[in-house]
Motif scaffolding. Structure first.
Motif, short mmCIF file in Angstrom:
data_model
loop_
_atom_site.label_atom_id
_atom_site.label_comp_id
_atom_site.label_asym_id
_atom_site.label_seq_id
_atom_site.Cartn_x
_atom_site.Cartn_y
_atom_site.Cartn_z
N THR A 194 -48.27 43.11 -8.35
CA THR A 194 -47.53 42.12 -9.25
C THR A 194 -46.60 41.43 -9.44
OG1 THR A 194 -48.92 44.64 -10.33
CG2 THR A 194 -46.83 42.86 -11.89
N ASP A 195 -46.85 40.48 -9.92
CA ASP A 195 -45.83 39.68 -10.11
C ASP A 195 -43.92 39.96 -11.08
OD1 ASP A 195 -44.25 37.01 -10.84
OD2 ASP A 195 -45.09 36.00 -9.55
N SER A 196 -43.56 40.02 -9.62
CA SER A 196 -41.85 40.61 -9.97
C SER A 196 -41.90 39.66 -11.71
CB SER A 196 -41.26 39.92 -9.11
OG SER A 196 -40.75 40.17 -7.89
N ARG A 197 -41.80 38.67 -11.97
CA ARG A 197 -41.33 38.03 -13.47
C ARG A 197 -42.71 38.52 -14.11
NH1 ARG A 197 -42.97 32.62 -10.74
NH2 ARG A 197 -44.87 33.70 -10.39
N GLU A 198 -43.68 39.28 -14.53
CA GLU A 198 -43.97 40.26 -14.96
C GLU A 198 -43.38 42.00 -15.04
OE1 GLU A 198 -48.32 39.72 -15.69
OE2 GLU A 198 -48.65 39.07 -13.98
N ILE A 199 -43.14 42.02 -14.05
CA ILE A 199 -42.41 43.08 -14.46
C ILE A 199 -41.12 43.58 -14.27
CG2 ILE A 199 -41.94 45.21 -12.44
CD1 ILE A 199 -43.36 44.97 -10.33
N LEU A 200 -40.24 42.14 -15.25
CA LEU A 200 -39.34 41.64 -15.63
C LEU A 200 -39.35 41.15 -16.39
CD1 LEU A 200 -36.94 41.08 -12.14
CD2 LEU A 200 -36.86 43.16 -13.56
N ALA A 201 -40.47 41.03 -17.43
CA ALA A 201 -40.75 40.26 -18.78
C ALA A 201 -39.58 40.53 -19.34
CB ALA A 201 -42.52 40.02 -18.78
N ASN A 202 -39.61 41.75 -19.99
CA ASN A 202 -38.12 42.20 -20.98
C ASN A 202 -37.23 42.21 -20.33
OD1 ASN A 202 -40.53 43.86 -22.77
ND2 ASN A 202 -40.45 45.89 -21.25
N ALA A 203 -36.85 41.95 -19.32
CA ALA A 203 -35.48 41.59 -19.27
C ALA A 203 -34.65 40.46 -19.92
CB ALA A 203 -35.06 41.09 -17.88
N ARG A 204 -36.38 38.92 -19.91
CA ARG A 204 -35.63 37.89 -20.79
C ARG A 204 -36.21 38.05 -21.74
NH1 ARG A 204 -34.48 34.09 -18.26
NH2 ARG A 204 -34.56 33.17 -19.51
N TRP A 211 -32.39 45.96 -8.22
CA TRP A 211 -33.59 45.82 -7.88
C TRP A 211 -34.27 45.28 -6.03
CZ3 TRP A 211 -38.11 45.05 -10.02
CH2 TRP A 211 -39.33 43.61 -10.01
N PRO A 212 -35.26 46.26 -5.78
CA PRO A 212 -35.82 46.59 -7.09
C PRO A 212 -36.56 47.97 -6.70
CG PRO A 212 -36.62 45.95 -4.66
CD PRO A 212 -35.85 45.56 -4.33
N HIS A 213 -35.29 48.39 -6.21
CA HIS A 213 -35.90 49.84 -6.44
C HIS A 213 -36.14 50.64 -7.82
CE1 HIS A 213 -33.01 50.64 -2.93
NE2 HIS A 213 -34.10 49.96 -2.50
N TRP A 214 -36.60 52.09 -7.35
CA TRP A 214 -37.08 52.35 -9.76
C TRP A 214 -36.56 52.26 -10.56
CZ3 TRP A 214 -35.44 57.83 -10.23
CH2 TRP A 214 -34.72 57.47 -9.57
N ASP A 215 -35.20 53.14 -10.03
CA ASP A 215 -34.72 53.34 -11.06
C ASP A 215 -33.44 51.97 -11.28
OD1 ASP A 215 -32.85 53.53 -8.69
OD2 ASP A 215 -31.69 54.98 -8.90
N PHE A 216 -33.79 50.96 -11.49
CA PHE A 216 -32.97 49.60 -11.45
C PHE A 216 -32.21 49.17 -12.75
CE2 PHE A 216 -37.16 47.91 -12.56
CZ PHE A 216 -36.61 46.46 -13.27
N ASP A 217 -31.65 48.52 -12.97
CA ASP A 217 -30.57 48.30 -14.49
C ASP A 217 -30.94 46.73 -14.70
OD1 ASP A 217 -30.47 50.95 -14.68
OD2 ASP A 217 -28.58 50.73 -14.44
N VAL A 218 -31.41 46.45 -15.36
CA VAL A 218 -31.14 44.79 -15.80
C VAL A 218 -30.13 44.64 -16.81
CG1 VAL A 218 -33.43 44.53 -15.76
CG2 VAL A 218 -32.51 45.13 -17.87
N PRO A 219 -29.25 43.39 -16.71
CA PRO A 219 -27.87 43.05 -17.26
C PRO A 219 -27.93 43.51 -18.69
CG PRO A 219 -28.80 41.40 -15.92
CD PRO A 219 -29.95 42.71 -16.48
N GLY A 220 -28.89 43.96 -19.27
CA GLY A 220 -28.64 44.02 -20.91
C GLY A 220 -28.72 45.64 -20.71
N ARG A 221 -28.84 46.40 -19.64
CA ARG A 221 -27.54 47.62 -19.88
C ARG A 221 -26.65 47.49 -20.51
NH1 ARG A 221 -30.09 52.91 -19.95
NH2 ARG A 221 -30.12 53.42 -18.04
#
Length: 398
Positions: A18-28, A362-372
């Motif tokens: 799966t493309d990283s950009r799809e996995i991270l879509a909610n970050a956008r 990223w890309p570990h299973w418990d990663f945190d996006v900046p929104g955190r």
């Protein structure tokens, strides 16, 4: 240059392809919600999968005999892709039984181009999370401190550093690293600093924390002195171990992950402070990476209590251990956020608005996006800006 936007699809099963950009879509979505494009964001801890490029790294081993052994393992052994490393494939439980597969591998399609595929993967993650600067580390190499052969560990660390600085760095000015030190060998660590400190994308140096050495040993004093002289920070990056005297009694990876990522840095920090390293090198910036934060108030109270009772055991100290801890730096991942009151107390204890730096892992299973960070209710706007990037700007002289 960044890639063109990827077309997002409806919710679907995530696989290693799966493309990283799809996995991270909610970050956008967080970017739009919180206006993150107006923040300077530095990700102090992210990873790439160096085993995907292991044959290239093996070719950078200086010792011709060991290089040939590595080639033969790659070609002939069933687990050849881990040739010479301390990585233990049978204990890789971080993908949660295959339910979070991107932890194991980023096997998504990357079109042929001038740059290594890892550069493209890093750019995809940065663009998706609105990150301005990303500090990138290896993954299995973080276990190099437990390698049964320090000589092989030294050769592998040198080979990796040579490969990474020539292959991944220098292709995008947003990609930086704290380069790993071959810490079992103080002289080689000093040589690594002198060889790479002036690389524009090497902004500090790293100790992989899962190792059985005393960081206060006098042999390391020239290493710390050189880093202080250069104005470059040293980081201690935690990692898991299921083989020490404590964790080998545990029957679940959850237990191992909860404890071993913390206890390694607890040990190093205790030796660091009680032996007066901050007094000897007051201008050396120290960062404790990927141990979370919940352990810090405990350590402050415990070390202060013991110090008051036994000041003669730490004659170099001029103040309480907790005061030295408030002068150090910490990364946010994994942020223990299950109890707001406890989290706020932790932030207050370490002066987080001035000492904490955002990291994704990223890309570990418990990663945190900046929104955190933006979701933390008790932080001021300036505090959020400091944690997301402004403190890092100061620490790394960005």
């Amino acid at each position: 240059m960044s890639e063109t936007k990827v077309e997002l699809h409806p919710t679907q099963q995530i696989t290693v392809a799966t493309d990283s950009r799809e996995i991270l879509a909610n970050a956008r979505k967080d970017t739009a919600k919180f206006g993150l494009d107006d923040y300077f964001i530095v990700d102090v801890d992210s990873h790439h999968v160096e085993l995907d490029s292991w044959p290239e790294i093996i070719e950078n081993i200086e010792d011709p005999v060991l290089r040939d052994v590595g080639r033969r393992h790659l070609a002939d052994w069933p687990q050849g892709e881990t040739a010479l490393s301390a990585f233990t494939p049978g204990l890789t439980f971080q993908d949660v039984g295959g339910r979070i597969p991107h932890q194991a591998q980023l096997a998504e399609y990357v079109p042929p181009g001038d740059n290594h595929r890892d550069v493209t993967l890093i750019q995809r993650a940065m663009d998706s999370m609105s990150i301005d600067v990303q500090v990138v580390f290896p993954q299995p190499m973080l276990e190099i401190g437990l390698h049964p052969s320090p000589e092989i560990g030294l050769q592998l660390m040198n080979a990796y550093n040579k490969w990474f600085t020539s292959t991944v760095l220098g292709k995008d000015p947003r990609i930086k690293t704290m380069l790993g030190l071959p810490f079992e060998n103080p002289a080689a660590s000093l040589e690594t600093i002198r060889r790479y400190h002036d690389h524009p994308d090497v902004i500090g140096f790293l100790v992989t924390s899962q190792r059985h050495v005393g960081v206060h040993n006098n042999a390391y004093i020239p290493v710390y002195a050189e880093l202080e002289r250069l104005g470059m920070p040293i980081g201690f990056h935690a990692g898991p171990s299921w083989g020490d005297t404590m964790t080998k009694t545990m029957n679940r990876f959850l237990s191992v992950h909860a404890m071993s990522f913390v206890t390694c840095n607890m040990t190093h920090l205790t030796n660091w402070i009680i032996n007066g390293i901050p007094e000897r090198f007051p201008d050396l910036k120290v960062i404790w990476i990927e141990s979370g934060l919940a352990w810090l108030p405990f350590m402050m109270q415990r070390l202060d209590h013991e110090y008051v009772l036994r000041t003669s055991d730490a004659p170099m100290l001029t103040k309480l251990p907790s005061e030295y801890m408030r002068e150090m730096y910490y990364t946010s991942q994994p942020l223990e956020i299950t109890d707001d009151a406890l989290l706020k107390s932790t932030f207050d204890a370490i002066d987080a608005e001035n000492t904490l730096m955002y990291s994704s892992d990223w890309p570990h299973w418990d990663f945190d996006v900046p929104g955190r960070i933006m979701h933390i209710p008790f932080l001021s706007d300036q505090g959020k800006r400091n944690i997301l990037g402004e403190t890092s700007r100061k620490v790394f002289n960005l």
